[in-house]
Design a protein around this motif. Sequence first.
Motif: not given
Length: 163
Positions: A24-39, A75-85
């Motif tokens: 809808k906003l014509r922007l790219p998507v990043q997903d931290t789970d997918k980023m982890v898997e590919s990196y 988009s982030t993984g559900g546990g992304i907020i597990e650390t205060q950082e």
Amino acid sequence: MDSIYLIGFMGSGKTTIANHLAKKLRLPVQDTDKMVESYYQMKIKHIFEKYGEATFRMYEQNMLSRSKKENCIVSTGGGIIETQENVDMLKSYQTIFLQTSWEVIVDRLKEDKDRPIWNNQQRDKLALLHKRTDNYMEASSFIVNTDGKTSTQIVDEIITLIK
Ligand code: S3P
């Protein structure tokens, strides 16, 4: 525009909403789970099996800090907020908490076989949802309750909030 970060428990619809919002906003998507898997060239399930959760959290934090801070839907993984950082990082971004009830989450994830925490019978997932909720609240600029709403309604709500 500042990137929009989506947070919330497993099964709250972050990936679906991120894709819809991005279109809808014509922007790219990043997903931290997918980023982890590919990196790191490994499935999340296997990272948990081989190295454990703490290593996954380190990888995830690395990807969050490398995510695009402008003109992107993240988009982030559900546990992304597990650390205060990570909570502190998310607080400095435009972050939306997709809040979904336990009943809806259970229904959506009933066939899931890929999420290591969801499939770990030793873990009390309802207690985890309760424990994480304060962190989701702290990390987010806005809360969107998703129960009973279509993805179009949720996306429109987010767009109104960020304007
Ligand atoms: C996790 C959620 C997963 C994924 C990993 C750990 C969690 O992401 O990051 O399995 O701790 O809640 P989703 O929220 O996309 O399922």
